[in-house]
Design a protein around this motif. Structure first.
Motif, PDB file in Angstrom:
ATOM      1  N   ARG A  37       0.875  -1.178   0.000  1.00 43.06           N
ATOM      2  CA  ARG A  37       0.000   0.000   0.000  1.00 43.06           C
ATOM      3  C   ARG A  37       0.911   1.227   0.000  1.00 43.06           C
ATOM      4  O   ARG A  37       1.988   1.197   0.583  1.00 43.06           O
ATOM      5  N   SER A  38       0.469   2.255  -0.658  1.00 47.28           N
ATOM      6  CA  SER A  38       1.261   3.482  -0.662  1.00 47.28           C
ATOM      7  C   SER A  38       0.551   4.550   0.165  1.00 47.28           C
ATOM      8  O   SER A  38      -0.660   4.500   0.339  1.00 47.28           O
ATOM      9  N   ALA A  39       1.301   5.477   0.640  1.00 46.79           N
ATOM     10  CA  ALA A  39       0.733   6.625   1.353  1.00 46.79           C
ATOM     11  C   ALA A  39       1.679   7.806   1.173  1.00 46.79           C
ATOM     12  O   ALA A  39       2.819   7.635   0.723  1.00 46.79           O
ATOM     13  N   LYS A  40       1.175   8.957   1.489  1.00 46.39           N
ATOM     14  CA  LYS A  40       1.916  10.209   1.344  1.00 46.39           C
ATOM     15  C   LYS A  40       2.125  10.815   2.713  1.00 46.39           C
ATOM     16  O   LYS A  40       1.241  10.720   3.562  1.00 46.39           O
ATOM     17  N   LEU A  41       3.271  11.420   2.908  1.00 49.11           N
ATOM     18  CA  LEU A  41       3.515  12.137   4.165  1.00 49.11           C
ATOM     19  C   LEU A  41       3.794  13.596   3.850  1.00 49.11           C
ATOM     20  O   LEU A  41       4.521  13.893   2.902  1.00 49.11           O
ATOM     21  N   PHE A  42       3.214  14.470   4.649  1.00 52.35           N
ATOM     22  CA  PHE A  42       3.566  15.890   4.573  1.00 52.35           C
ATOM     23  C   PHE A  42       4.094  16.270   5.947  1.00 52.35           C
ATOM     24  O   PHE A  42       3.408  16.054   6.960  1.00 52.35           O
ATOM     25  N   ILE A  43       5.285  16.798   5.973  1.00 47.30           N
ATOM     26  CA  ILE A  43       5.864  17.254   7.239  1.00 47.30           C
ATOM     27  C   ILE A  43       5.756  18.784   7.232  1.00 47.30           C
ATOM     28  O   ILE A  43       6.360  19.466   6.398  1.00 47.30           O
TER      29      ILE A  43
ATOM     30  N   GLU B   4       7.152  -0.776   7.135  1.00 49.34           N
ATOM     31  CA  GLU B   4       6.878   0.560   6.614  1.00 49.34           C
ATOM     32  C   GLU B   4       8.175   1.167   6.119  1.00 49.34           C
ATOM     33  O   GLU B   4       9.141   1.259   6.872  1.00 49.34           O
ATOM     34  N   ARG B   6       9.822   4.479   4.522  1.00 48.32           N
ATOM     35  CA  ARG B   6       9.606   5.912   4.347  1.00 48.32           C
ATOM     36  C   ARG B   6      10.717   6.465   3.460  1.00 48.32           C
ATOM     37  O   ARG B   6      11.896   6.321   3.792  1.00 48.32           O
ATOM     38  N   SER B  38       7.774  16.748   1.715  1.00 48.24           N
ATOM     39  CA  SER B  38       6.936  15.601   1.367  1.00 48.24           C
ATOM     40  C   SER B  38       7.752  14.323   1.477  1.00 48.24           C
ATOM     41  O   SER B  38       8.984  14.344   1.402  1.00 48.24           O
ATOM     42  N   ALA B  39       7.083  13.229   1.683  1.00 49.83           N
ATOM     43  CA  ALA B  39       7.739  11.922   1.702  1.00 49.83           C
ATOM     44  C   ALA B  39       6.727  10.879   1.256  1.00 49.83           C
ATOM     45  O   ALA B  39       5.521  11.150   1.201  1.00 49.83           O
ATOM     46  N   LYS B  40       7.225   9.708   0.912  1.00 49.17           N
ATOM     47  CA  LYS B  40       6.399   8.605   0.425  1.00 49.17           C
ATOM     48  C   LYS B  40       6.489   7.480   1.433  1.00 49.17           C
ATOM     49  O   LYS B  40       7.536   7.259   2.019  1.00 49.17           O
ATOM     50  N   LEU B  41       5.372   6.809   1.627  1.00 51.05           N
ATOM     51  CA  LEU B  41       5.391   5.622   2.488  1.00 51.05           C
ATOM     52  C   LEU B  41       4.982   4.412   1.655  1.00 51.05           C
ATOM     53  O   LEU B  41       4.042   4.493   0.871  1.00 51.05           O
ATOM     54  N   PHE B  42       5.685   3.315   1.842  1.00 53.17           N
ATOM     55  CA  PHE B  42       5.253   2.045   1.273  1.00 53.17           C
ATOM     56  C   PHE B  42       5.030   1.092   2.439  1.00 53.17           C
ATOM     57  O   PHE B  42       5.932   0.892   3.262  1.00 53.17           O
ATOM     58  N   ILE B  43       3.837   0.528   2.508  1.00 48.57           N
ATOM     59  CA  ILE B  43       3.546  -0.441   3.555  1.00 48.57           C
ATOM     60  C   ILE B  43       3.566  -1.821   2.885  1.00 48.57           C
ATOM     61  O   ILE B  43       2.759  -2.098   2.001  1.00 48.57           O
ATOM     62  N   LEU B  61      12.719   1.216  -4.566  1.00 45.23           N
ATOM     63  CA  LEU B  61      11.840   2.188  -3.907  1.00 45.23           C
ATOM     64  C   LEU B  61      12.451   3.577  -3.755  1.00 45.23           C
ATOM     65  O   LEU B  61      11.728   4.574  -3.748  1.00 45.23           O
TER      66      LEU B  61
END
Lengths: 75, 75
Positions: A37-43, B4, B6, B38-43, B61
């Motif tokens: 699964r992918s997700a986005k992070l905003f810091i 996870e 990041r 911004s950053a990307k997460l892969f679970i 990745l």
């Protein structure tokens, strides 16, 4: 202050980037992978309140139809 | 197991999505925002070892030139 906003597709909603990544990992030989699964992070840094960050999510960072968000204060 | 990953731009490397998000938030009136990264997460779910996940990062990745990654086991 430093806030971390995590935006992810809701369960049941297609996650094209996660699916493509899974296929690519399988092609590279990683048979262990069952799901990606992918997700986005905003810091976000600055003197913003949690309420302001909530608003930013609703107005800009997340699509309420297909995505959910989680806000965490990290500093 | 659930991992996870990041993936974020290294400090000093331009982060176009972070910059665009910051401008958009400013235009919406959030003057409190000083910086957005911004950053990307892969679970990744499956019976993969940490070594395998490390390899996935190096091979697919993350871009080692401009990005750094962090691996965390969450389940």
């Amino acid at each position: 202050m430093k806030w971390e906003v995590r935006v992810a597709y809701r369960r049941g909603v297609q996650d094209p980037e996660g699916e493509t990544t899974k296929s690519a990992l399988e092609m590279l030989g990683y048979g262990c992978v069952e799901e990606v699964r992918s997700a986005k992070l905003f810091i976000i840094e600055g003197e913003c309140t949690r309420e302001e960050v909530e608003q930013m999510c609703r107005r800009l960072l997340a699509n309420p139809v297909s995505q959910e968000y989680e806000i965490r204060r990290v500093e």
